[in-house]
Design a protein around this motif. Structure first.
Motif, PDB file in Angstrom:
ATOM      1  N   CYS A 163      -0.192  10.563  15.926  1.00 55.50           N
ATOM      2  CA  CYS A 163       0.392  10.755  14.583  1.00 55.50           C
ATOM      3  C   CYS A 163       1.376   9.327  14.149  1.00 55.50           C
ATOM      4  O   CYS A 163       2.265   9.031  14.963  1.00 55.50           O
ATOM      5  CB  CYS A 163       1.233  11.949  14.533  1.00 55.50           C
ATOM      6  N   LEU A 164       0.937   8.750  13.129  1.00 50.06           N
ATOM      7  CA  LEU A 164       1.575   7.385  12.687  1.00 50.06           C
ATOM      8  C   LEU A 164       2.280   7.576  11.562  1.00 50.06           C
ATOM      9  O   LEU A 164       1.977   7.093  10.440  1.00 50.06           O
ATOM     10  CB  LEU A 164       0.569   6.324  12.803  1.00 50.06           C
ATOM     11  N   PRO A 165       3.891   8.015  11.506  1.00 45.26           N
ATOM     12  CA  PRO A 165       4.559   8.400  10.124  1.00 45.26           C
ATOM     13  C   PRO A 165       4.886   7.079   9.658  1.00 45.26           C
ATOM     14  O   PRO A 165       5.057   6.966   8.486  1.00 45.26           O
ATOM     15  CB  PRO A 165       5.700   8.965  10.725  1.00 45.26           C
ATOM     16  N   ASP A 166       4.764   5.856  10.236  1.00 48.16           N
ATOM     17  CA  ASP A 166       5.009   4.660   9.569  1.00 48.16           C
ATOM     18  C   ASP A 166       3.917   3.843   8.936  1.00 48.16           C
ATOM     19  O   ASP A 166       3.968   2.783   8.486  1.00 48.16           O
ATOM     20  CB  ASP A 166       5.941   3.715  10.315  1.00 48.16           C
ATOM     21  N   ALA A 167       2.694   4.550   9.144  1.00 48.83           N
ATOM     22  CA  ALA A 167       1.524   3.734   8.763  1.00 48.83           C
ATOM     23  C   ALA A 167       1.167   3.420   7.324  1.00 48.83           C
ATOM     24  O   ALA A 167       0.701   2.510   6.885  1.00 48.83           O
ATOM     25  CB  ALA A 167       0.222   4.331   9.355  1.00 48.83           C
ATOM     26  N   ILE A 168       1.911   4.653   6.618  1.00 45.97           N
ATOM     27  CA  ILE A 168       1.984   4.380   4.944  1.00 45.97           C
ATOM     28  C   ILE A 168       3.386   4.737   4.774  1.00 45.97           C
ATOM     29  O   ILE A 168       4.210   5.658   5.007  1.00 45.97           O
ATOM     30  CB  ILE A 168       1.107   5.410   4.408  1.00 45.97           C
ATOM     31  N   ILE A 169       4.008   3.774   3.840  1.00 44.64           N
ATOM     32  CA  ILE A 169       5.425   3.840   3.406  1.00 44.64           C
ATOM     33  C   ILE A 169       5.465   4.090   1.834  1.00 44.64           C
ATOM     34  O   ILE A 169       4.492   3.338   1.169  1.00 44.64           O
ATOM     35  CB  ILE A 169       6.210   2.765   3.808  1.00 44.64           C
ATOM     36  N   ARG A 170       6.334   4.673   1.345  1.00 37.40           N
ATOM     37  CA  ARG A 170       6.558   4.923   0.077  1.00 37.40           C
ATOM     38  C   ARG A 170       7.533   3.719  -0.589  1.00 37.40           C
ATOM     39  O   ARG A 170       8.640   3.472  -0.133  1.00 37.40           O
ATOM     40  CB  ARG A 170       7.285   6.116  -0.399  1.00 37.40           C
ATOM     41  N   THR A 171       7.065   2.695  -1.241  1.00 39.13           N
ATOM     42  CA  THR A 171       7.566   1.599  -1.501  1.00 39.13           C
ATOM     43  C   THR A 171       8.813   1.739  -2.671  1.00 39.13           C
ATOM     44  O   THR A 171       9.671   0.709  -2.976  1.00 39.13           O
ATOM     45  CB  THR A 171       6.804   0.441  -1.961  1.00 39.13           C
ATOM     46  N   ARG A 172       8.610   2.807  -3.444  1.00 41.26           N
ATOM     47  CA  ARG A 172       9.739   2.953  -4.481  1.00 41.26           C
ATOM     48  C   ARG A 172       9.700   4.337  -4.733  1.00 41.26           C
ATOM     49  O   ARG A 172       9.007   5.384  -4.326  1.00 41.26           O
ATOM     50  CB  ARG A 172       9.355   2.015  -5.793  1.00 41.26           C
ATOM     51  N   SER A 173      11.129   4.829  -5.344  1.00 42.91           N
ATOM     52  CA  SER A 173      11.237   6.149  -5.442  1.00 42.91           C
ATOM     53  C   SER A 173      10.405   6.516  -6.731  1.00 42.91           C
ATOM     54  O   SER A 173      10.278   5.730  -7.558  1.00 42.91           O
ATOM     55  CB  SER A 173      12.567   6.443  -5.834  1.00 42.91           C
ATOM     56  N   THR A 174       9.704   7.611  -6.887  1.00 43.15           N
ATOM     57  CA  THR A 174       8.989   8.248  -8.134  1.00 43.15           C
ATOM     58  C   THR A 174       9.684   9.353  -8.437  1.00 43.15           C
ATOM     59  O   THR A 174      10.231   9.911  -8.174  1.00 43.15           O
ATOM     60  CB  THR A 174       7.590   8.142  -7.803  1.00 43.15           C
ATOM     61  N   ASP A 175       9.385   9.619  -9.978  1.00 43.64           N
ATOM     62  CA  ASP A 175       9.893  10.809 -10.523  1.00 43.64           C
ATOM     63  C   ASP A 175       8.947  11.933 -10.188  1.00 43.64           C
ATOM     64  O   ASP A 175       7.782  11.741  -9.702  1.00 43.64           O
ATOM     65  CB  ASP A 175       9.648  10.792 -12.165  1.00 43.64           C
TER      66      ASP A 175
END
Ligand SMILES: [Zn+2]
Length: 230
Positions: A151-163
């Motif tokens: 399991c690689l939780p850091d392989a995809i990151i959310r780059t900005r906060s979204t509504d």
């Protein structure tokens, strides 16, 4: 520093802590915590509902609405599944990730999907700090353990906060999530992925995550969620 040590070193903090604790006790007496599903006075999700959740059959839902990747769900977003997801997500019950992860694993075993790594749909750092955990990661870790897969939780990151995506039309949803995800090429290139999320409404979030993963060189992407909205 532990709370005990803090109280020894600061009279001011001790007073504040004492008042806060009395306040909490009074609030607990006036408004005791109750189960999100049945309302029984308990923690956020009671033992009886835990047992019902464990016995609730999985029903495989394969959807393709708006997603360009195969996405499965273990049931419809209603009843005890909806309550369990809400308790996991909004009522501070991260350990529900274990039984819900078990459901996801049971469902995946009914499919002929092949993947190398498991990645939870990420939260933005601000949301993660607010909640204290990522509900999708709590489930993905359990799925990974049961399926003997990294399991690689850091392989995809959310780059900005979204509504919130609720109430948006397709175009607005796509715009809302445009460039919201970034995938790490060194972790993903040449790999087949399984994305894990809690609820699937329109599939836009999974689609945008998949798009970022494919741009980073993923060769196949699948998605699994606890529930699918009808
Ligand atoms: Zn209950």
């Amino acid at each position: 520093m532990t709370q005990q040590a803090e109280t020894r070193t600061s009279i001011g903090f001790f007073s504040y802590t004492a008042i806060k604790n009395v306040g909490h006790t009074l609030l607990d007496l006036l408004f005791p915590a109750s189960c999100v599903h049945c309302g029984r006075v308990d923690t956020g999700f009671c033992d009886i509902c835990h047992a019902d959740l464990a016995n609730f059959p999985t029903s495989l839902y394969i959807t393709t609405t708006e997603t360009e990747i195969p996405v499965a769900a273990t049931g419809v977003h209603q009843g005890i599944l909806q309550s369990a997801v809400q308790a996991l997500k909004y009522h501070g019950q991260p350990t529900l990730g274990i039984p819900l992860g078990q459901r996801l694993a049971q469902t995946i075993q009914q499919l002929d999907w092949t993947f190398d790594i498991i990645i939870p749909v990420p939260l933005h750092t601000s949301r993660y700090q607010e909640r204290g955990y990522n509900q999708s990661q709590e489930m993905a870790v359990e799925v990974a353990k049961l399926m003997n897969c990294p399991c690689l939780p850091d392989a995809i990151i959310r780059t900005r906060s979204t509504d919130s995506q609720v109430g948006l039309n397709r175009e607005e949803r796509l715009r809302n999530l445009n460039d919201a995800f970034s995938a790490q090429t060194e972790l993903i290139n040449g790999k087949m992925l399984l994305l894990v999320d809690d609820v699937q409404t329109t599939g836009t979030t999974l689609s945008m995550c998949a798009e970022a993963a494919i741009q980073a060189g993923a060769t196949a992407v699948y998605g699994i969620t606890v529930t699918a909205a009808t």
